[in-house]
Design a protein around this motif. Structure first.
Motif, short mmCIF file in Angstrom:
data_model
loop_
_atom_site.label_atom_id
_atom_site.label_comp_id
_atom_site.label_asym_id
_atom_site.label_seq_id
_atom_site.Cartn_x
_atom_site.Cartn_y
_atom_site.Cartn_z
N PRO A 110 0.77 -1.15 0.05
CA PRO A 110 0.03 -0.14 -0.02
C PRO A 110 0.53 1.08 0.00
CG PRO A 110 -0.89 -1.43 1.65
CD PRO A 110 0.36 -2.14 1.19
N PHE A 111 2.00 1.28 0.62
CA PHE A 111 3.00 2.45 0.65
C PHE A 111 3.50 2.79 -0.67
CE2 PHE A 111 3.32 0.66 4.88
CZ PHE A 111 2.75 1.63 5.49
N ILE A 112 3.80 1.89 -1.65
CA ILE A 112 4.30 2.34 -3.04
C ILE A 112 2.99 2.21 -4.24
CG2 ILE A 112 6.38 1.31 -2.60
CD1 ILE A 112 5.85 -1.05 -4.39
N LYS A 113 1.86 1.74 -3.72
CA LYS A 113 0.86 1.66 -4.69
C LYS A 113 0.65 3.10 -5.52
CE LYS A 113 -3.96 0.28 -5.44
NZ LYS A 113 -5.12 -0.20 -5.09
N GLY A 114 0.66 4.18 -4.74
CA GLY A 114 0.23 5.44 -5.21
C GLY A 114 1.41 5.74 -6.55
N MET A 115 2.85 5.36 -6.13
CA MET A 115 3.70 5.52 -7.19
C MET A 115 3.67 4.59 -8.37
SD MET A 115 6.96 5.95 -4.82
CE MET A 115 6.96 4.62 -3.94
N VAL A 116 3.21 3.42 -8.18
CA VAL A 116 3.11 2.66 -9.36
C VAL A 116 1.69 2.17 -10.21
CG1 VAL A 116 5.16 1.26 -8.22
CG2 VAL A 116 2.71 0.25 -8.03
N GLN A 117 0.83 2.86 -9.49
CA GLN A 117 -0.45 2.54 -10.08
C GLN A 117 -0.43 3.22 -11.55
OE1 GLN A 117 -3.75 3.49 -7.32
NE2 GLN A 117 -5.38 2.91 -8.64
N LYS A 118 -0.25 4.42 -11.65
CA LYS A 118 -0.39 5.00 -12.92
C LYS A 118 0.56 4.48 -13.96
CE LYS A 118 -0.24 9.53 -15.45
NZ LYS A 118 0.18 10.75 -15.28
#
Length: 137
Positions: A110-118
């Motif tokens: 969940p901590f890196i989801k924002g960085m890799v989602q796009k």
């Protein structure tokens, strides 16, 4: 598990022809010139595996783990910084066309989801774009 899906794409080739081409990864040879060299290096494949180097990600190696002719091809990451599975779904529209949808499920912290989602969503859409444009017959 996070899920990323391409939009449903229409392919102007018969479902069986598309399945036959995509279920044998050695057919990727004809796509080699469409792969952006600044995004992917050391691209290699055989009938059941594909491997490449991506900047800031490292080596990714996928294997086909299931084939359900002529509608589904499932892949699993054998080597990747993030565990994931990927599949291609094909459904007939007419005798000479079909629909395709790509799905990727990844075990993303969940901590890196924002960085890799796009980037993951853009990546699956670009793969769908390329697969839609191939001449399968």
């Amino acid at each position: 598990m996070s899920t990323f899906e391409s939009s449903v794409r229409e392919i102007a080739h018969a479902q069986q022809s598309v399945y036959n081409a995509l279920s044998d990864l050695s057919n990727l040879e004809r796509l080699r010139d469409r792969i952006p060299q600044d995004k992917i290096n050391d691209f290699s494949f055989d009938a059941d595996h594909i491997s490449f180097q991506a900047p800031m990600v490292g080596t990714i190696r996928l294997a086909i783990v299931d084939r359900e002719a002529p509608k589904t091809i499932k892949f699993e990451a054998e080597q990747s910084p993030i565990p994931f599975c990927f599949w291609i779904q094909l459904l007939p529209l007419t005798d000479t066309s079909c629909k395709m949808k790509l799905t990727l499920k990844a075990d993303i912290n969940p901590f890196i989801k924002g960085m890799v989602q796009k980037p993951l969503q853009e990546g699956i859409d670009k793969i769908a774009d390329v697969l839609q444009m191939i001449q399968y017959e």
